[in-house]
Design a protein around this motif. Structure first.
Motif, PDB file in Angstrom:
ATOM      1  N   THR A   1       0.765  -1.036   0.123  1.00  0.00           N
ATOM      2  CA  THR A   1      -0.118  -0.036   0.065  1.00  0.00           C
ATOM      3  C   THR A   1       0.914   1.160  -0.141  1.00  0.00           C
ATOM      4  O   THR A   1       1.918   1.116   0.411  1.00  0.00           O
ATOM      5  N   TYR A   2       0.423   2.378  -0.617  1.00  0.00           N
ATOM      6  CA  TYR A   2       0.876   3.580  -0.373  1.00  0.00           C
ATOM      7  C   TYR A   2      -0.119   4.793   0.006  1.00  0.00           C
ATOM      8  O   TYR A   2      -1.203   4.897  -0.554  1.00  0.00           O
ATOM      9  N   VAL A   3       0.165   5.431   1.075  1.00  0.00           N
ATOM     10  CA  VAL A   3      -0.449   6.447   1.639  1.00  0.00           C
ATOM     11  C   VAL A   3      -0.203   7.807   0.986  1.00  0.00           C
ATOM     12  O   VAL A   3       0.798   8.207   1.617  1.00  0.00           O
ATOM     13  N   PHE A   4      -1.149   8.509   0.473  1.00  0.00           N
ATOM     14  CA  PHE A   4      -1.093   9.768   0.308  1.00  0.00           C
ATOM     15  C   PHE A   4      -1.483  10.722   1.054  1.00  0.00           C
ATOM     16  O   PHE A   4      -2.538  10.607   1.515  1.00  0.00           O
ATOM     17  N   ARG A   5      -0.559  11.698   1.476  1.00  0.00           N
ATOM     18  CA  ARG A   5      -0.859  12.210   2.743  1.00  0.00           C
ATOM     19  C   ARG A   5      -1.006  13.755   2.633  1.00  0.00           C
ATOM     20  O   ARG A   5      -1.035  14.564   3.602  1.00  0.00           O
ATOM     21  N   SER A   6      -0.874  14.232   1.271  1.00  0.00           N
ATOM     22  CA  SER A   6      -1.016  15.883   1.432  1.00  0.00           C
ATOM     23  C   SER A   6      -2.237  16.219   1.600  1.00  0.00           C
ATOM     24  O   SER A   6      -3.583  15.636   1.124  1.00  0.00           O
TER      25      SER A   6
ATOM     26  N   ASP B   1       5.061  17.839  -4.044  1.00  0.00           N
ATOM     27  CA  ASP B   1       5.729  16.893  -3.444  1.00  0.00           C
ATOM     28  C   ASP B   1       5.005  15.556  -3.285  1.00  0.00           C
ATOM     29  O   ASP B   1       5.497  14.356  -3.446  1.00  0.00           O
ATOM     30  N   GLY B   2       3.812  15.710  -3.066  1.00  0.00           N
ATOM     31  CA  GLY B   2       2.941  14.698  -2.704  1.00  0.00           C
ATOM     32  C   GLY B   2       2.938  13.542  -4.024  1.00  0.00           C
ATOM     33  O   GLY B   2       3.027  12.492  -3.882  1.00  0.00           O
ATOM     34  N   ILE B   3       2.703  14.266  -5.103  1.00  0.00           N
ATOM     35  CA  ILE B   3       2.819  13.761  -6.358  1.00  0.00           C
ATOM     36  C   ILE B   3       4.199  12.883  -6.596  1.00  0.00           C
ATOM     37  O   ILE B   3       4.381  11.855  -7.116  1.00  0.00           O
ATOM     38  N   ARG B   4       5.160  13.683  -6.222  1.00  0.00           N
ATOM     39  CA  ARG B   4       6.497  13.014  -6.461  1.00  0.00           C
ATOM     40  C   ARG B   4       6.601  11.724  -5.624  1.00  0.00           C
ATOM     41  O   ARG B   4       7.296  10.846  -6.246  1.00  0.00           O
ATOM     42  N   LYS B   5       5.978  11.858  -4.354  1.00  0.00           N
ATOM     43  CA  LYS B   5       6.173  10.682  -3.626  1.00  0.00           C
ATOM     44  C   LYS B   5       5.329   9.567  -4.099  1.00  0.00           C
ATOM     45  O   LYS B   5       5.927   8.490  -3.847  1.00  0.00           O
ATOM     46  N   ILE B   6       4.375   9.749  -4.518  1.00  0.00           N
ATOM     47  CA  ILE B   6       3.658   8.833  -5.310  1.00  0.00           C
ATOM     48  C   ILE B   6       4.437   8.126  -6.420  1.00  0.00           C
ATOM     49  O   ILE B   6       4.302   6.877  -6.542  1.00  0.00           O
ATOM     50  N   GLY B   7       5.087   8.920  -7.219  1.00  0.00           N
ATOM     51  CA  GLY B   7       6.037   8.529  -8.284  1.00  0.00           C
ATOM     52  C   GLY B   7       7.119   7.481  -7.724  1.00  0.00           C
ATOM     53  O   GLY B   7       7.378   6.762  -8.276  1.00  0.00           O
ATOM     54  N   ILE B   8       7.530   8.096  -6.518  1.00  0.00           N
ATOM     55  CA  ILE B   8       8.680   7.090  -5.995  1.00  0.00           C
ATOM     56  C   ILE B   8       8.032   5.941  -5.592  1.00  0.00           C
ATOM     57  O   ILE B   8       8.582   4.701  -5.899  1.00  0.00           O
ATOM     58  N   ALA B   9       6.891   5.759  -5.054  1.00  0.00           N
ATOM     59  CA  ALA B   9       6.183   4.407  -4.503  1.00  0.00           C
ATOM     60  C   ALA B   9       5.625   3.691  -5.744  1.00  0.00           C
ATOM     61  O   ALA B   9       5.895   2.468  -5.760  1.00  0.00           O
TER      62      ALA B   9
END
Lengths: 327, 285
Positions: free
Chosen positions: B119-124, B132-140
C-alpha cells in the motif's frame, strides 16, 4: 406426546440444517460465486482471510444477540426487552466512536473492538449497580437505568458526531449501523471466548430462567433463588452483548424479535428457545450480510439495515398467523 | 594473543562483507523490481493524479466515486471510500493500493498489509504540498519521471498565482452546501486557493476542514465574495440562503459566483479551479 416430541425434533433438525446451508452459502456465494471444488490461489485467499472470518463474525454476533434477547426478555419479564435496551450498546458505541473519530490505533486492528468492549462492560456494570437494590436486581430498575443511561450516551455520541466534521464521521456512522466489512481473524478468538462463556451460562441456567418467567414466588417454590439467577443471567447477557457490539457494531432487530420468532416456532421453553434464538440470529445476520455485500457489489450495505428489512416482514407475517404471544 | 586478535578481525571483516552484500542485494532487487503494473486507487483525488500522470492503463480498480476523468468511470469498481470492499480489492490482484488517510479506513491498510498487498498512503492536504505529494507517489510506484513531469507542470502553474497580491481581494466564503450549511474551512485546497488569490477565507478559524457554519456568523463577518460549489438543486437552495444574507456585501454587490467542483479534490484539477475563481474575481472589476 410422542407425536409432539417428534415434531419438535423435526423442527430443530430443520433449523440446524438450514443454518448449515446458510453458512456454506454465505461462504461460497458472496458477491462473486466461488466454486468450492475448484478454488484458485486468489479465491483461496478471499475465502480464508476475507469471507470466512466475516461469516464467523456475523454468526457469532447474531447468536449472541439472539440468545441474549431470549434471556433478557425472560429475566425482565418484558416482551420489548432487547440487549440494547440496557444501554450496553450505547456505551460501546460512545467509546468506539471516540476511538474512530480520534483516530486512535494504539493497538492496531483490535483497538476499536477493545474500546467498544470496555465501554460495553463499564456500562453493563453501571446499569447493574443502578438496578441493584436490597440484595438483588429489580427488573424495572434495570430497564429504567438502561434506558436512562442509553439516552445519556446517545446524546453524548450525537454531540461528538455533530462537532466533528472529520472524515472519521463517515466511518463512525458505518460502525454504528453495524459494519462487518473489516471483520478479520484477530478479534474472533476474544469474541468467541466471551460469547461462548455467556452462552454456556445462559444454557445451563435455562431451567431457572423458565422458573423466573413464572414469577419470583413460583421460582422460589421451584427451588431457584430469583435474585441469584437473575444476577447470573444478567452477567451472561452482558458478556454476550458486549462481545457482539465489539465485534461489529450495533445490529438491531435480532435481539428484540428473533426470540419472538423462536417462540412462534418452537414455544417458550428456554432450554430450546435460547439455542434456537441463537441459531436464528446467526442465520439472519449471515444472510443479511451476504445480501448487503452482494446486491450492490462492490458497494456494501450495512448488515444492520438489511437485517431489519428482511427480518421485519417475516416477523409481521408470523405475528398475523399465530395467536400465541407470551414470553 | 595476536592470533586471536587476527581471527577476531577476520570474522569482523567477513561479517562486514556479508552485511554489505545483503545491503547491496536488497538495494539491487529494490531498484530492479518491476514498477507496479496493477494499481488500485482508493480515492477520487488519487485517481485523478494517476490519470494525469499517464498511468491510465495500469489502473485496475477505482472507487465508485471516482468520476473524473470520464475514463475513470469505466474502470472496475471496488466500493466506497469509507467502505471499500476488501474482497473486490483482493480479487483484482493489485501490485499496489494507493490510499489516503482521510476517508479510507485505517484498518483497511492493516488488512492489506497482513495479506501481503503493498500500500501507499497519499498524505498531502494543502495545495502547496501537492507537487511533493505527487513526486512521492512517483517514488512509490517507481515511475519518478512521469510524476516529476506532472509535479513540475503544477508547480509552474502555481508560480503564476504566487505572485498575486496579498489580501487585496477581500473576505470570501466558499459554500459547499447550503442546507445544512457546510463551508470550506482551514486546511482545505479551497482555503489555500482563496489565499493564493489574495483573499481571506472568513471560515479560516473554524474547527474542522468542512465545518457546519452559522448564518449569523456569515452576516457578522460580512464576506465580500461568496462562492457556491455547483451541484444538483444548488440554484434553488442557494437562493433561499442568499435571501437571508441580503445584507452581506457579497450579495448586495452581486459578487456571488457558482463554480465547479475542481477544488474539492487535491489533484491536478486544483489549477483549473484556481483559474476559475480568478476569472470570477477579475470579472467584477
Amino acid at each position: 406426546m410422542g407425536q409432539v416430541e417428534r415434531n419438535m425434533k423435526l423442527k430443530l433438525f430443520t433449523i440446524i440444517l438450514a443454518a448449515m446451508v446458510i453458512f456454506a452459502a454465505a461462504l461460497f456465494i458472496g458477491p462473486k460465486f466461488i466454486n468450492p471444488f475448484n478454488v484458485n490461489g486468489i479465491e483461496k485467499e478471499i475465502l480464508i482471510s476475507i469471507r470466512l472470518p466475516r461469516v464467523i463474525v456475523s454468526v457469532l454476533m447474531g447468536m449472541a444477540l439472539g440468545a441474549s434477547g431470549a434471556v433478557l426478555q425472560g429475566i425482565l419479564r418484558n416482551p420489548l426487552a432487547d440487549p440494547y435496551i440496557l444501554g450496553i450498546s450505547s456505551g460501546a458505541a460512545l467509546t468506539a466512536v471516540v476511538g474512530i473519530i480520534g483516530g486512535s490505533a494504539f493497538l492496531g486492528i483490535v483497538t476499536i473492538p477493545l474500546l467498544a468492549f470496555i465501554g460495553a462492560l463499564i456500562t453493563g456494570i453501571f446499569v447493574g449497580a443502578m438496578g441493584w437494590k436490597k440484595g438483588g436486581f429489580w427488573p424495572e430498575r434495570l430497564l429504567l437505568a438502561g434506558v436512562g443511561l442509553g439516552f445519556l450516551f446517545s446524546a453524548m455520541l450525537m454531540l461528538i458526531m455533530s462537532i466533528s466534521s472529520d472524515e472519521g464521521l463517515r466511518r463512525a456512522t458505518l460502525w454504528i449501523f453495524g459494519d462487518l466489512s473489516i471483520a478479520d481473524w484477530s478479534v474472533i478468538p476474544y469474541g468467541l471466548v466471551f460469547i461462548a462463556v455467556g452462552f454456556i451460562i445462559s444454557i445451563s441456567r435455562a431451567k431457572a430462567l423458565n422458573a423466573l418467567i413464572l414469577g419470583d414466588e413460583l421460582s422460589h417454590s421451584l427451588g431457584f433463588s430469583p435474585r441469584r439467577e437473575r444476577f447470573i443471567l444478567f452477567i451472561s447477557v452482558g458478556l454476550m452483548t458486549a462481545a457482539s457490539v465489539a465485534l461489529g457494531g450495533m445490529i438491531g432487530f435480532i435481539g428484540l424479535l428473533i426470540p419472538h420468532v423462536g417462540r412462534f416456532l418452537i414455544g417458550s421453553d428456554s432450554r430450546v428457545l435460547i439455542p434456537v434464538s441463537a441459531l436464528g440470529g446467526g442465520m439472519l445476520l449471515c444472510i443479511a450480510d451476504l445480501i448487503g455485500k452482494s446486491v450492490l457489489s462492490p458497494m456494501e450495505l450495512p448488515a444492520g439495515i438489511v437485517t431489519a428489512i428482511i427480518g421485519a416482514p417475516y416477523f409481521l407475517y408470523l405475528l398475523r398467523r399465530k395467536d400465541v404471544l407470551s414470553i | 594473543m595476536r592470533k586471536s586478535k587476527d581471527r577476531r578481525l577476520k570474522t569482523r571483516i567477513i561479517f562486514f562483507v556479508l552485511l554489505l552484500f545483503t545491503i547491496h542485494c536488497s538495494l539491487f532487487t529494490a531498484s530492479n523490481a518491476e514498477s507496479p503494473k496493477r494499481i488500485i486507487s482508493l480515492a477520487p483525488s488519487i485517481t485523478e493524479i494517476l490519470f494525469a500522470a499517464g498511468l491510465e492503463d495500469r489502473i485496475v480498480g477505482v472507487t465508485n466515486f471516482c468520476d473524473y476523468p470520464e475514463q475513470a468511470k469505466e474502470k472496475p469498481k471496488i466500493g466506497g471510500i469509507a467502505n471499500p470492499s476488501l474482497e473486490a480489492v483482493v480479487s483484482l490482484k493489485p501490485d499496489i493500493v494507493v490510499m489516503t488517510m482521510d476517508g479510507n479506513p485505517r484498518e483497511f491498510q492493516q488488512r492489506l498489509d497482513a495479506m501481503g498487498i503493498k500500500t501507499y498512503v497519499f498524505r498531502s492536504h494543502r495545495i502547496s504540498e501537492l507537487p511533493d505529494g505527487i513526486r512521492k507517489i512517483g517514488i512509490a510506484l517507481d515511475e519518478k519521471k512521469m510524476f516529476e513531469d506532472l509535479a513540475l507542470r503544477i508547480e509552474q502553474s502555481l508560480d503564476g498565482f504566487n505572485t498575486a497580491k496579498a489580501n487585496t481581494s477581500g473576505k470570501m466564503l466558499f459554500v459547499i452546501w447550503p442546507e445544512p450549511l457546510i463551508v470550506a474551512g482551514p486546511g482545505t485546497a479551497i482555503n489555500d486557493a482563496i489565499n493564493l488569490l489574495g483573499g481571506i477565507n472568513i471560515a479560516e478559524d473554524a474547527k474542522g476542514r468542512y465545518p457546519k457554519y452559522s448564518i449569523e456568523e456569515i452576516i457578522r463577518r460580512s464576506p465580500d465574495v461568496i462562492f457556491f460549489g455547483r451541484g444538483k438543486g444548488m440554484d434553488r437552495i442557494s437562493r433561499k440562503l442568499l435571501k437571508r444574507l441580503s445584507s452581506v456585501p457579497a450579495v448586495k454587490n452581486k459578487k456571488v459566483f457558482y463554480v465547479s467542483d475542481s477544488l474539492y479534490r487535491l489533484g491536478p484539477r486544483v489549477i483549473s479551479g484556481l483559474k476559475e475563481l480568478e476569472e470570477h474575481l477579475s470579472k467584477k472589476k
